[in-house]
Scaffold this motif. Structure first.
Motif, PDB file in Angstrom:
ATOM      1  N   TRP A  38       0.839  -1.201   0.000  1.00  0.00           N
ATOM      2  CA  TRP A  38       0.000   0.000   0.000  1.00  0.00           C
ATOM      3  C   TRP A  38       0.876   1.255   0.000  1.00  0.00           C
ATOM      4  CZ3 TRP A  38      -0.718   4.329   2.966  1.00  0.00           C
ATOM      5  CH2 TRP A  38      -1.841   5.094   2.660  1.00  0.00           C
ATOM      6  N   ILE A  39       1.896   1.258   0.842  1.00  0.00           N
ATOM      7  CA  ILE A  39       2.806   2.404   0.882  1.00  0.00           C
ATOM      8  C   ILE A  39       3.490   2.561  -0.482  1.00  0.00           C
ATOM      9  CG2 ILE A  39       4.959   3.295   1.887  1.00  0.00           C
ATOM     10  CD1 ILE A  39       4.062   1.957   4.558  1.00  0.00           C
ATOM     11  N   GLY A  40       3.841   1.435  -1.096  1.00  0.00           N
ATOM     12  CA  GLY A  40       4.567   1.455  -2.364  1.00  0.00           C
ATOM     13  C   GLY A  40       3.822   2.080  -3.522  1.00  0.00           C
ATOM     14  N   VAL A  41       2.498   2.078  -3.500  1.00  0.00           N
ATOM     15  CA  VAL A  41       1.740   2.657  -4.613  1.00  0.00           C
ATOM     16  C   VAL A  41       1.413   4.134  -4.397  1.00  0.00           C
ATOM     17  CG1 VAL A  41       0.759   0.444  -5.330  1.00  0.00           C
ATOM     18  CG2 VAL A  41      -0.524   1.908  -3.746  1.00  0.00           C
ATOM     19  N   GLN A  42       1.829   4.676  -3.255  1.00  0.00           N
ATOM     20  CA  GLN A  42       1.618   6.105  -3.019  1.00  0.00           C
ATOM     21  C   GLN A  42       2.653   6.906  -3.808  1.00  0.00           C
ATOM     22  OE1 GLN A  42      -1.254   6.650  -1.343  1.00  0.00           O
ATOM     23  NE2 GLN A  42      -1.205   4.413  -1.325  1.00  0.00           N
ATOM     24  N   THR A  43       2.350   8.173  -4.030  1.00  0.00           N
ATOM     25  CA  THR A  43       3.249   9.024  -4.814  1.00  0.00           C
ATOM     26  C   THR A  43       4.486   9.412  -4.005  1.00  0.00           C
ATOM     27  OG1 THR A  43       2.233  11.088  -4.057  1.00  0.00           O
ATOM     28  CG2 THR A  43       1.258  10.020  -6.008  1.00  0.00           C
ATOM     29  N   ARG A  44       5.523   9.794  -4.716  1.00  0.00           N
ATOM     30  CA  ARG A  44       6.741  10.261  -4.043  1.00  0.00           C
ATOM     31  C   ARG A  44       6.442  11.505  -3.199  1.00  0.00           C
ATOM     32  NH1 ARG A  44      10.914   7.284  -4.939  1.00  0.00           N
ATOM     33  NH2 ARG A  44      11.240   6.203  -6.886  1.00  0.00           N
ATOM     34  N   GLN A  45       5.529  12.326  -3.677  1.00  0.00           N
ATOM     35  CA  GLN A  45       5.135  13.512  -2.913  1.00  0.00           C
ATOM     36  C   GLN A  45       4.505  13.088  -1.577  1.00  0.00           C
ATOM     37  OE1 GLN A  45       2.302  16.006  -4.912  1.00  0.00           O
ATOM     38  NE2 GLN A  45       2.310  17.554  -3.305  1.00  0.00           N
ATOM     39  N   TRP A  46       3.683  12.045  -1.607  1.00  0.00           N
ATOM     40  CA  TRP A  46       3.072  11.532  -0.378  1.00  0.00           C
ATOM     41  C   TRP A  46       4.158  11.033   0.564  1.00  0.00           C
ATOM     42  CZ3 TRP A  46       3.044   6.939   2.242  1.00  0.00           C
ATOM     43  CH2 TRP A  46       2.079   6.793   3.241  1.00  0.00           C
ATOM     44  N   TRP A  47       5.097  10.227   0.030  1.00  0.00           N
ATOM     45  CA  TRP A  47       6.187   9.693   0.854  1.00  0.00           C
ATOM     46  C   TRP A  47       6.958  10.819   1.530  1.00  0.00           C
ATOM     47  CZ3 TRP A  47       8.878   5.830  -2.995  1.00  0.00           C
ATOM     48  CH2 TRP A  47       8.054   4.730  -3.181  1.00  0.00           C
ATOM     49  N   ALA A  48       7.294  11.852   0.734  1.00  0.00           N
ATOM     50  CA  ALA A  48       8.079  12.966   1.263  1.00  0.00           C
ATOM     51  C   ALA A  48       7.320  13.714   2.357  1.00  0.00           C
ATOM     52  CB  ALA A  48       8.465  13.922   0.143  1.00  0.00           C
ATOM     53  N   GLY A  49       6.002  13.707   2.275  1.00  0.00           N
ATOM     54  CA  GLY A  49       5.193  14.404   3.265  1.00  0.00           C
ATOM     55  C   GLY A  49       5.074  13.680   4.589  1.00  0.00           C
ATOM     56  N   VAL A  50       5.427  12.409   4.613  1.00  0.00           N
ATOM     57  CA  VAL A  50       5.356  11.630   5.856  1.00  0.00           C
ATOM     58  C   VAL A  50       6.573  11.963   6.707  1.00  0.00           C
ATOM     59  CG1 VAL A  50       5.304   9.334   6.879  1.00  0.00           C
ATOM     60  CG2 VAL A  50       4.050   9.771   4.752  1.00  0.00           C
ATOM     61  N   GLN A  51       6.339  12.598   7.819  1.00  0.00           N
ATOM     62  CA  GLN A  51       7.422  12.972   8.718  1.00  0.00           C
ATOM     63  C   GLN A  51       7.373  12.198  10.027  1.00  0.00           C
ATOM     64  OE1 GLN A  51       9.891  15.087   7.720  1.00  0.00           O
ATOM     65  NE2 GLN A  51       8.819  14.940   5.765  1.00  0.00           N
ATOM     66  N   VAL A  52       6.173  11.855  10.475  1.00  0.00           N
ATOM     67  CA  VAL A  52       5.987  11.157  11.733  1.00  0.00           C
ATOM     68  C   VAL A  52       5.011  10.014  11.505  1.00  0.00           C
ATOM     69  CG1 VAL A  52       5.113  11.347  14.103  1.00  0.00           C
ATOM     70  CG2 VAL A  52       6.341  13.262  13.078  1.00  0.00           C
ATOM     71  N   VAL A  53       5.336   8.856  12.041  1.00  0.00           N
ATOM     72  CA  VAL A  53       4.445   7.694  11.967  1.00  0.00           C
ATOM     73  C   VAL A  53       4.176   7.225  13.388  1.00  0.00           C
ATOM     74  CG1 VAL A  53       4.189   5.315  11.170  1.00  0.00           C
ATOM     75  CG2 VAL A  53       5.343   6.994   9.717  1.00  0.00           C
ATOM     76  N   ALA A  54       2.903   7.169  13.750  1.00  0.00           N
ATOM     77  CA  ALA A  54       2.520   6.657  15.066  1.00  0.00           C
ATOM     78  C   ALA A  54       1.896   5.289  14.839  1.00  0.00           C
ATOM     79  CB  ALA A  54       1.520   7.603  15.729  1.00  0.00           C
TER      80      ALA A  54
END
Length: 101
Positions: A28-44
């Motif tokens: 699921w994470i793999g099909v997200q855009t690079r822009q989405w990935w870059a926007g992830v700063q914190v994961v709870a």
């Protein structure tokens, strides 16, 4: 099922996939855009090692344990809202199933 919630923007559901494996989460994470990935700063995440493995493998730029704990303390970003929603859904499902018998 595995689900992801936006903890900063109102705890809305971002995505959901069948399966509770590192592979399904990473896919699921793999099909997200690079822009989405870059926007992830914190994961709870909860204590599930599946999510730990998927975040470690799919979002390597996200800091690990102590920085995440410190981020939760300083930003107030936690998975508490999604955990509460998840608990309510499971409770409702148990009651519906029990009443259907």
């Amino acid at each position: 099922m595995s689900g992801w919630f936006d903890l900063v923007g109102g705890a809305g559901l971002l995505g959901q996939v069948e399966g509770h494996t590192a592979a399904s989460v990473s896919a699921w994470i793999g099909v997200q855009t690079r822009q989405w990935w870059a926007g992830v700063q914190v994961v709870a995440i909860d204590r599930c090692t599946v999510f730990k493995a998927a975040v470690r493998d799919s979002l390597p730029h996200v800091s690990r344990w102590w920085p995440q704990i410190l981020a939760a303390i300083t930003t107030g970003v936690t998975s508490a809202a999604s955990e509460g929603i998840n608990r309510a859904i499971k409770t409702d499902a148990v009651h519906l199933y029990a009443n259907a018998l």
